[in-house]
Design an enzyme around this catalytic site. Structure first.
Site, PDB file in Angstrom:
ATOM      1  N   ASP A   1      -7.817  -6.418   3.813  1.00  0.00           N
ATOM      2  CA  ASP A   1      -6.286  -5.175   3.881  1.00  0.00           C
ATOM      3  C   ASP A   1      -6.214  -4.524   5.306  1.00  0.00           C
ATOM      4  O   ASP A   1      -8.027  -4.010   5.498  1.00  0.00           O
ATOM      5  CB  ASP A   1      -7.242  -4.168   2.645  1.00  0.00           C
TER       6      ASP A   1
ATOM      7  N   SER B   1       0.514  -1.196  -0.154  1.00  0.00           N
ATOM      8  CA  SER B   1       0.347   0.099   0.123  1.00  0.00           C
ATOM      9  C   SER B   1       0.659   1.162   0.393  1.00  0.00           C
ATOM     10  O   SER B   1       1.851   1.028   0.812  1.00  0.00           O
ATOM     11  CB  SER B   1      -1.143  -0.284   1.395  1.00  0.00           C
TER      12      SER B   1
ATOM     13  N   HIS C   1      -1.274  -0.806  -4.176  1.00  0.00           N
ATOM     14  CA  HIS C   1      -1.835  -0.822  -3.797  1.00  0.00           C
ATOM     15  C   HIS C   1      -1.954   0.767  -3.187  1.00  0.00           C
ATOM     16  O   HIS C   1      -1.912   1.363  -2.506  1.00  0.00           O
ATOM     17  CB  HIS C   1      -2.604  -2.176  -2.684  1.00  0.00           C
TER      18      HIS C   1
ATOM     19  N   ASP D   1      -4.825   3.508  -1.632  1.00  0.00           N
ATOM     20  CA  ASP D   1      -6.244   4.111  -0.662  1.00  0.00           C
ATOM     21  C   ASP D   1      -6.514   5.488  -1.732  1.00  0.00           C
ATOM     22  O   ASP D   1      -5.908   6.515  -1.286  1.00  0.00           O
ATOM     23  CB  ASP D   1      -5.532   3.548   0.513  1.00  0.00           C
TER      24      ASP D   1
ATOM     25  N   MET E   1     -12.109   4.482  -0.982  1.00  0.00           N
ATOM     26  CA  MET E   1     -12.394   4.228   0.092  1.00  0.00           C
ATOM     27  C   MET E   1     -13.565   6.738   0.305  1.00  0.00           C
ATOM     28  O   MET E   1     -12.749   7.235   0.420  1.00  0.00           O
ATOM     29  CB  MET E   1     -11.368   4.468   1.355  1.00  0.00           C
TER      30      MET E   1
ATOM     31  N   GLY F   1       1.379  -2.438   4.084  1.00  0.00           N
ATOM     32  CA  GLY F   1       1.874  -1.484   4.433  1.00  0.00           C
ATOM     33  C   GLY F   1       3.119  -1.612   4.692  1.00  0.00           C
ATOM     34  O   GLY F   1       4.309  -1.125   4.255  1.00  0.00           O
TER      35      GLY F   1
ATOM     36  N   PHE G   1      -7.025   4.651   8.279  1.00  0.00           N
ATOM     37  CA  PHE G   1      -5.553   4.858   8.803  1.00  0.00           C
ATOM     38  C   PHE G   1      -5.117   4.398   8.527  1.00  0.00           C
ATOM     39  O   PHE G   1      -5.080   2.856   8.825  1.00  0.00           O
ATOM     40  CB  PHE G   1      -6.009   5.415  10.353  1.00  0.00           C
TER      41      PHE G   1
ATOM     42  N   MET H   1     -11.608  -5.649   4.734  1.00  0.00           N
ATOM     43  CA  MET H   1     -11.123  -4.668   5.218  1.00  0.00           C
ATOM     44  C   MET H   1     -10.604  -4.923   6.544  1.00  0.00           C
ATOM     45  O   MET H   1     -11.836  -5.886   7.599  1.00  0.00           O
ATOM     46  CB  MET H   1     -11.275  -3.324   6.186  1.00  0.00           C
TER      47      MET H   1
ATOM     48  N   MET I   1      -9.348   8.680   0.036  1.00  0.00           N
ATOM     49  CA  MET I   1      -9.537   8.151   0.021  1.00  0.00           C
ATOM     50  C   MET I   1      -9.846  10.471   0.336  1.00  0.00           C
ATOM     51  O   MET I   1      -8.987  11.088  -0.096  1.00  0.00           O
ATOM     52  CB  MET I   1      -8.885   8.370   2.066  1.00  0.00           C
TER      53      MET I   1
ATOM     54  N   HIS J   1      -8.526   1.588  -4.421  1.00  0.00           N
ATOM     55  CA  HIS J   1      -9.231   0.796  -3.630  1.00  0.00           C
ATOM     56  C   HIS J   1      -9.589   2.166  -2.985  1.00  0.00           C
ATOM     57  O   HIS J   1      -9.572   3.130  -2.433  1.00  0.00           O
ATOM     58  CB  HIS J   1      -7.940   0.530  -2.273  1.00  0.00           C
TER      59      HIS J   1
END
Length: 214
Positions: A174, A7, A32, A34, A67, A196, A142, A136, A36, A65
């Site tokens: 994840d 990640s 990956h 993320d 979010m 990560g 976070f 998840m 957000m 991904h």
């Protein structure tokens, strides 16, 4: 074969390109990302612009991904930015089938994401439309959180469901992945592990990726 998706949330934000270039040499299978938006989750990371800037640095598949609220608004921008796989949260989308079909229509792989408190059965009715289902292992938003043990039961339940119907769908996990939780997730039936901190803070990231793969 277990696939490892480091990640970029745990990479050095001041040198993202350099961090990304190392992943192939370390033996990663995909990247990956993320995403957000500060609404669906309280944190903000990066968007299509960063994805587009990073794309020339690496030939590995980009696993995006989302979010975010209103994930349908983000699909075309990430397609244009070079995404290969897009997953979105079932908690954020009313028309799950339609969005999966839209992602596929643009030539990308598609999947759904379930938060820790979302029953795994929520994805059963769309599983045949998915290339990947992401579970998840922590509450999203976070990095660096501890793995939620109940995730293992969800992995095993989903693996049994998919195998029972002959569906070739990756189960991605994840959050909270380290040597021990990676082993437990593999044994429960996961096929893709997002890591990560375990990778980016390791003294030997290549060796760590090998250990996580098992």
């Amino acid at each position: 074969m277990i696939k490892i998706a480091p990640s970029m949330l745990s990479a050095d934000f001041a040198s993202m390109g350099d961090s990304l270039e190392r992943l192939s040499a370390w033996g990663a299978d995909m990247v990956h990302l993320d995403i957000m938006d500060g609404n669906f989750v309280p944190n903000i990371t990066f968007g299509p612009g960063m994805c587009k800037a990073l794309r020339p640095k690496c030939s590995l598949p980009f696993d995006v991904h989302l979010m975010v609220d209103h994930p349908q608004d983000w699909i075309q921008p990430f397609k244009d930015a070079g995404a290969d796989i897009i997953t979105f949260h079932v908690e954020a989308e009313r028309h799950i089938h339609r969005l999966l079909q839209h992602i596929h229509s643009l030539g990308m792989k598609a999947g759904v994401v379930l938060n820790p408190a979302t029953p795994v059965s929520t994805c059963f009715h769309v599983a045949e439309n998915c290339d990947m289902i992401l579970l998840m292992g922590v509450n999203p938003g976070f990095g660096g959180q501890s793995f939620i043990p109940e995730t293992l039961n969800k992995i095993a339940t989903l693996r049994s469901f998919l195998d029972g119907r002959g569906l070739n769908v990756d189960i991605e996990v994840d959050g909270g992945i380290n040597r021990e939780t990676a082993r437990l997730c593999r044994e429960a039936g996961a096929s893709v592990l997002v890591a990560g901190n375990a990778v980016f803070t390791a003294q030997d990231p290549a060796a760590m990726i090998g250990e996580l793969r098992g």
